[in-house]
Motif scaffolding. Structure first.
Motif, short mmCIF file in Angstrom:
data_model
loop_
_atom_site.label_atom_id
_atom_site.label_comp_id
_atom_site.label_asym_id
_atom_site.label_seq_id
_atom_site.Cartn_x
_atom_site.Cartn_y
_atom_site.Cartn_z
N GLN A 80 0.83 -1.20 0.00
CA GLN A 80 0.00 0.00 0.00
C GLN A 80 0.87 1.26 0.00
N ARG A 81 1.93 1.25 0.81
CA ARG A 81 2.83 2.40 0.83
C ARG A 81 3.50 2.57 -0.53
N SER B 97 1.09 4.11 -2.94
CA SER B 97 0.86 5.53 -2.63
C SER B 97 2.05 6.39 -3.06
N ASP B 98 3.26 5.89 -2.81
CA ASP B 98 4.45 6.65 -3.21
C ASP B 98 4.56 6.75 -4.73
N GLN C 82 1.99 6.68 -6.83
CA GLN C 82 0.95 7.61 -7.26
C GLN C 82 1.37 9.05 -7.00
#
Length: 285
Positions: free
Chosen positions: A269-270, A273-274, A276
């Protein structure tokens, strides 16, 4: 998602394309012993907006086996995909794929907008560096098992059990850190991979030594560094070398994370997100 075939001077390369035709293109490149299938979850998060391309390098996944597996060969595979895309793309690469993406980012190619490098073994081809990493032992074990199992035509479950039950540098075993879909993907990739890609244990000299590590990147680059204490390919102080050679590149360390953040249950997930955030930071094409 649509599967396609590309031709690189007689070597058939398997690729997949998803997302809107007018979306900004992203090319995903996998690491050694994996395949384009590893990007299913990451690409799935982006396909509503971006044109997502994934590629199987030669000798991996559903691509042809080839006479040579030098760095230049893998770079030419990626260039074949970029030519098919036909417009400026962001390249996201893990491990070997990160090295290929980094080399392309150094060339000033108009078809390379930016690069996002996931724990690339950028300096492991330099004298003495490979031996400091976890990879010599890991590659020796995996390549030997793979050769025996391919010779015996072992079923997919044999590979899957090995990956799920093997100890990892993060502690515990594979199934503690990777979900069932990613374990299945890696097992399938190992079953298909051409064993010559391991270069008889000499990947450092046959592939990584060719990386022009001191050359500057000519487009925006972000580097994800796994934890050097958990089996990272970017070792301690490699981030400082990156920063010295490329003061404009962003480097982010994932403490407690092993070599594959995009596949790890605790970090995928991290990573998404990074990625994106990096994509959003780029100026429109």
């Amino acid at each position: 998602m649509t599967d396609i075939s590309l031709d690189n001077d007689g070597v058939r390369l398997a690729a997949s394309v998803d997302g809107p035709p007018d979306g900004e293109p992203i090319l995903f490149l996998h690491g050694l012993s994996l395949s384009r299938d590893t990007w299913q979850e990451t690409g799935g998060r982006l396909k509503d907006r971006y044109r997502v391309w994934t590629l199987d390098f030669r000798g991996h996944g559903h691509s042809d086996r080839a006479p040579s597996y030098a760095l230049a060969d893998y770079v030419s595979d990626a260039e074949t995909a970029l030519a098919a895309i036909g417009r400026p793309a962001v390249i996201v690469g893990h491990s070997l794929g990160g090295c290929v993406a980094g080399v392309l980012a150094q060339r000033g190619d108009a078809n390379v907008r930016a690069a996002f490098l996931e724990d690339p073994p950028w300096y492991l081809g330099q004298p003495g560096e490979w031996e400091k990493s976890a990879f010599p032992k890991l590659f020796s074990i995996v390549s030997a098992r793979q050769a025996a199992w391919q010779q015996a035509r072992a079923p997919l479950g044999t590979y899957l059990a090995f990956l799920a039950d093997s100890p990892t540098p993060m502690g515990g075993i594979g199934s503690d850190h990777y979900g069932s879909r990613h374990l299945l993907s890696h097992a399938s990739a190992l079953q298909r991979q051409d064993g010559r890609c391991w270069a008889d244990g000499n990947v450092a000299t046959s592939v990584l030594a060719a990386i022009p590590t001191g050359r500057e990147f000519l487009c925006p680059v972000r580097i994800i560094q796994a934890d050097p204490g958990c089996g990272a390919a970017l070792l301690e102080h490699h981030d400082a070398r990156f920063a010295h050679d490329n003061p404009h590149a962003d480097i982010v360390r994932y403490e407690g994370c092993g070599h594959s953040p995009h596949r790890a249950i605790a970090f995928e997930q991290r990573f998404a997100s990074d990625l994106q955030a990096f994509l959003s930071s780029l100026h429109p094409a």
